[in-house]
Design a protein around this motif. Structure first.
Motif, PDB file in Angstrom:
ATOM      1  N   ILE A  73      37.791 -15.969 -31.230  1.00  0.00           N
ATOM      2  CA  ILE A  73      37.337 -17.015 -30.306  1.00  0.00           C
ATOM      3  C   ILE A  73      36.978 -18.269 -31.104  1.00  0.00           C
ATOM      4  N   THR A  74      36.624 -19.324 -30.391  1.00  0.00           N
ATOM      5  CA  THR A  74      36.243 -20.571 -31.048  1.00  0.00           C
ATOM      6  C   THR A  74      34.753 -20.565 -31.382  1.00  0.00           C
ATOM      7  N   GLU A  75      34.347 -21.483 -32.247  1.00  0.00           N
ATOM      8  CA  GLU A  75      32.933 -21.596 -32.594  1.00  0.00           C
ATOM      9  C   GLU A  75      32.063 -21.882 -31.364  1.00  0.00           C
ATOM     10  N   PRO A  76      32.447 -22.845 -30.495  1.00  0.00           N
ATOM     11  CA  PRO A  76      31.627 -23.060 -29.288  1.00  0.00           C
ATOM     12  C   PRO A  76      31.537 -21.810 -28.412  1.00  0.00           C
ATOM     13  N   GLN A  77      32.609 -21.042 -28.330  1.00  0.00           N
ATOM     14  CA  GLN A  77      32.570 -19.810 -27.546  1.00  0.00           C
ATOM     15  C   GLN A  77      31.620 -18.797 -28.180  1.00  0.00           C
ATOM     16  N   TRP A  78      31.612 -18.719 -29.500  1.00  0.00           N
ATOM     17  CA  TRP A  78      30.673 -17.842 -30.199  1.00  0.00           C
ATOM     18  C   TRP A  78      29.238 -18.247 -29.867  1.00  0.00           C
ATOM     19  N   LEU A  79      28.957 -19.542 -29.923  1.00  0.00           N
ATOM     20  CA  LEU A  79      27.607 -20.022 -29.631  1.00  0.00           C
ATOM     21  C   LEU A  79      27.214 -19.715 -28.182  1.00  0.00           C
ATOM     22  N   ILE A  80      28.161 -19.795 -27.274  1.00  0.00           N
ATOM     23  CA  ILE A  80      27.883 -19.445 -25.876  1.00  0.00           C
ATOM     24  C   ILE A  80      27.524 -17.965 -25.778  1.00  0.00           C
ATOM     25  N   LEU A  81      28.288 -17.109 -26.456  1.00  0.00           N
ATOM     26  CA  LEU A  81      27.961 -15.675 -26.449  1.00  0.00           C
ATOM     27  C   LEU A  81      26.564 -15.440 -27.010  1.00  0.00           C
ATOM     28  N   MET A  82      26.235 -16.108 -28.099  1.00  0.00           N
ATOM     29  CA  MET A  82      24.921 -15.933 -28.722  1.00  0.00           C
ATOM     30  C   MET A  82      23.799 -16.442 -27.804  1.00  0.00           C
ATOM     31  N   ALA A  83      24.057 -17.540 -27.104  1.00  0.00           N
ATOM     32  CA  ALA A  83      23.052 -18.074 -26.171  1.00  0.00           C
ATOM     33  C   ALA A  83      22.849 -17.116 -25.001  1.00  0.00           C
ATOM     34  N   VAL A  84      23.939 -16.584 -24.458  1.00  0.00           N
ATOM     35  CA  VAL A  84      23.819 -15.607 -23.364  1.00  0.00           C
ATOM     36  C   VAL A  84      23.042 -14.397 -23.848  1.00  0.00           C
ATOM     37  N   ASP A  85      23.373 -13.913 -25.029  1.00  0.00           N
ATOM     38  CA  ASP A  85      22.684 -12.759 -25.602  1.00  0.00           C
ATOM     39  C   ASP A  85      21.188 -13.042 -25.748  1.00  0.00           C
ATOM     40  N   GLU A  86      20.849 -14.234 -26.207  1.00  0.00           N
ATOM     41  CA  GLU A  86      19.454 -14.628 -26.422  1.00  0.00           C
ATOM     42  C   GLU A  86      18.684 -14.783 -25.103  1.00  0.00           C
ATOM     43  N   LEU A  87      19.332 -15.380 -24.108  1.00  0.00           N
ATOM     44  CA  LEU A  87      18.642 -15.746 -22.869  1.00  0.00           C
ATOM     45  C   LEU A  87      18.620 -14.651 -21.800  1.00  0.00           C
ATOM     46  N   ASP A  88      19.612 -13.784 -21.811  1.00  0.00           N
ATOM     47  CA  ASP A  88      19.725 -12.771 -20.751  1.00  0.00           C
ATOM     48  C   ASP A  88      18.641 -11.711 -20.900  1.00  0.00           C
ATOM     49  N   GLU A  89      17.878 -11.546 -19.857  1.00  0.00           N
ATOM     50  CA  GLU A  89      16.817 -10.524 -19.851  1.00  0.00           C
ATOM     51  C   GLU A  89      17.155  -9.396 -18.890  1.00  0.00           C
ATOM     52  N   GLY A  90      18.465  -9.147 -18.722  1.00  0.00           N
ATOM     53  CA  GLY A  90      18.899  -8.031 -17.904  1.00  0.00           C
ATOM     54  C   GLY A  90      19.400  -8.405 -16.520  1.00  0.00           C
ATOM     55  N   ARG A  91      19.262  -9.677 -16.151  1.00  0.00           N
ATOM     56  CA  ARG A  91      19.729 -10.109 -14.828  1.00  0.00           C
ATOM     57  C   ARG A  91      20.852 -11.122 -14.925  1.00  0.00           C
ATOM     58  N   GLY A  92      21.314 -11.399 -16.127  1.00  0.00           N
ATOM     59  CA  GLY A  92      22.286 -12.459 -16.324  1.00  0.00           C
ATOM     60  C   GLY A  92      21.550 -13.774 -16.514  1.00  0.00           C
ATOM     61  N   VAL A  93      22.292 -14.784 -16.875  1.00  0.00           N
ATOM     62  CA  VAL A  93      21.709 -16.093 -17.152  1.00  0.00           C
ATOM     63  C   VAL A  93      22.584 -17.165 -16.520  1.00  0.00           C
ATOM     64  N   SER A  94      21.990 -18.261 -16.139  1.00  0.00           N
ATOM     65  CA  SER A  94      22.758 -19.340 -15.521  1.00  0.00           C
ATOM     66  C   SER A  94      23.492 -20.153 -16.579  1.00  0.00           C
ATOM     67  N   GLY A  95      24.585 -20.754 -16.167  1.00  0.00           N
ATOM     68  CA  GLY A  95      25.333 -21.639 -17.059  1.00  0.00           C
ATOM     69  C   GLY A  95      24.491 -22.829 -17.488  1.00  0.00           C
ATOM     70  N   ILE A  96      23.631 -23.291 -16.598  1.00  0.00           N
ATOM     71  CA  ILE A  96      22.759 -24.438 -16.923  1.00  0.00           C
ATOM     72  C   ILE A  96      21.788 -24.047 -18.037  1.00  0.00           C
ATOM     73  N   ALA A  97      21.252 -22.834 -17.989  1.00  0.00           N
ATOM     74  CA  ALA A  97      20.340 -22.385 -19.044  1.00  0.00           C
ATOM     75  C   ALA A  97      21.076 -22.328 -20.387  1.00  0.00           C
ATOM     76  N   VAL A  98      22.325 -21.861 -20.363  1.00  0.00           N
ATOM     77  CA  VAL A  98      23.130 -21.813 -21.589  1.00  0.00           C
ATOM     78  C   VAL A  98      23.390 -23.230 -22.093  1.00  0.00           C
ATOM     79  N   ALA A  99      23.767 -24.124 -21.193  1.00  0.00           N
ATOM     80  CA  ALA A  99      24.026 -25.521 -21.572  1.00  0.00           C
ATOM     81  C   ALA A  99      22.779 -26.161 -22.176  1.00  0.00           C
ATOM     82  N   ASN A 100      21.638 -25.904 -21.569  1.00  0.00           N
ATOM     83  CA  ASN A 100      20.381 -26.465 -22.090  1.00  0.00           C
ATOM     84  C   ASN A 100      20.058 -25.905 -23.472  1.00  0.00           C
ATOM     85  N   LYS A 101      20.251 -24.615 -23.652  1.00  0.00           N
ATOM     86  CA  LYS A 101      19.969 -23.978 -24.943  1.00  0.00           C
ATOM     87  C   LYS A 101      20.832 -24.585 -26.047  1.00  0.00           C
ATOM     88  N   LEU A 102      22.101 -24.831 -25.722  1.00  0.00           N
ATOM     89  CA  LEU A 102      23.050 -25.340 -26.712  1.00  0.00           C
ATOM     90  C   LEU A 102      23.127 -26.866 -26.733  1.00  0.00           C
TER      91      LEU A 102
END
Length: 160
Positions: free
Chosen positions: A38-67
């Motif tokens: 995958i690409t570097e931005p895609q890796w960072l998205i995976l890492m952000a989802v992993d960091e932010l998800d507390e078992g219910r999924g995470v919003s795209g906006i939360a991922v965008a804000n994190k990154l």
């Protein structure tokens, strides 16, 4: 005048050290991404989802804000990651207008495969720092990041 020059030198050294660390982290992220195809931005998205998800999924906006990237870019890339079976995107049970993003079992397995290398890499990067020192550095970096955002805003509106 010498004190001002010393402070200016210290600030310059700090900025260039941050630039160097950022550059090295980009290279590291590129390597992890390449290992997953995958690409570097895609890796960072995976890492952000992993960091932010507390078992219910995470919003795209939360991922965008994190990154600190545009939500439309996150939407575009998460669709691609979903097609590659790294992410699942499910309608939010709270509000059907939003999607909840989660890592798939495939993504979790791939990240787990890299975990020993990542632990070794982190140990190498942070060699010489104990937990207390790292906590101290992180607290200072949080403050610098906050102040940098304020300075950037002031600069953009012409106050500085």
């Amino acid at each position: 005048m010498q004190v001002k020059e010393q402070l200016a030198r210290a600030v310059s050294d700090f900025i260039w050290n941050i630039v160097e660390v950022h550059s090295q982290l980009e290279e590291i992220h590129k390597t992890w991404a390449q290992l997953l195809g995958i690409t570097e931005p895609q890796w960072l998205i995976l890492m952000a989802v992993d960091e932010l998800d507390e078992g219910r999924g995470v919003s795209g906006i939360a991922v965008a804000n994190k990154l600190r990237i545009h939500p439309a870019f996150v939407t575009n890339q998460t669709k691609k990651l979903e097609a590659m079976e790294f992410l699942s995107r499910v309608t939010s049970p709270d509000d059907a207008r939003y999607l909840r993003i989660s890592l798939t079992q495939k993504a979790l397995a791939e990240i787990r495969k890299l975990s020993i290398k990542r632990q070794s890499l982190n140990a190498t990067m942070l060699e010489g720092l104990d937990e207390e020192s790292l906590h101290y550095v992180n607290k200072r970096l949080i403050l610098i990041a906050k102040n940098s955002r304020l300075a950037s805003q002031k600069l953009s509106i012409g106050i500085l």
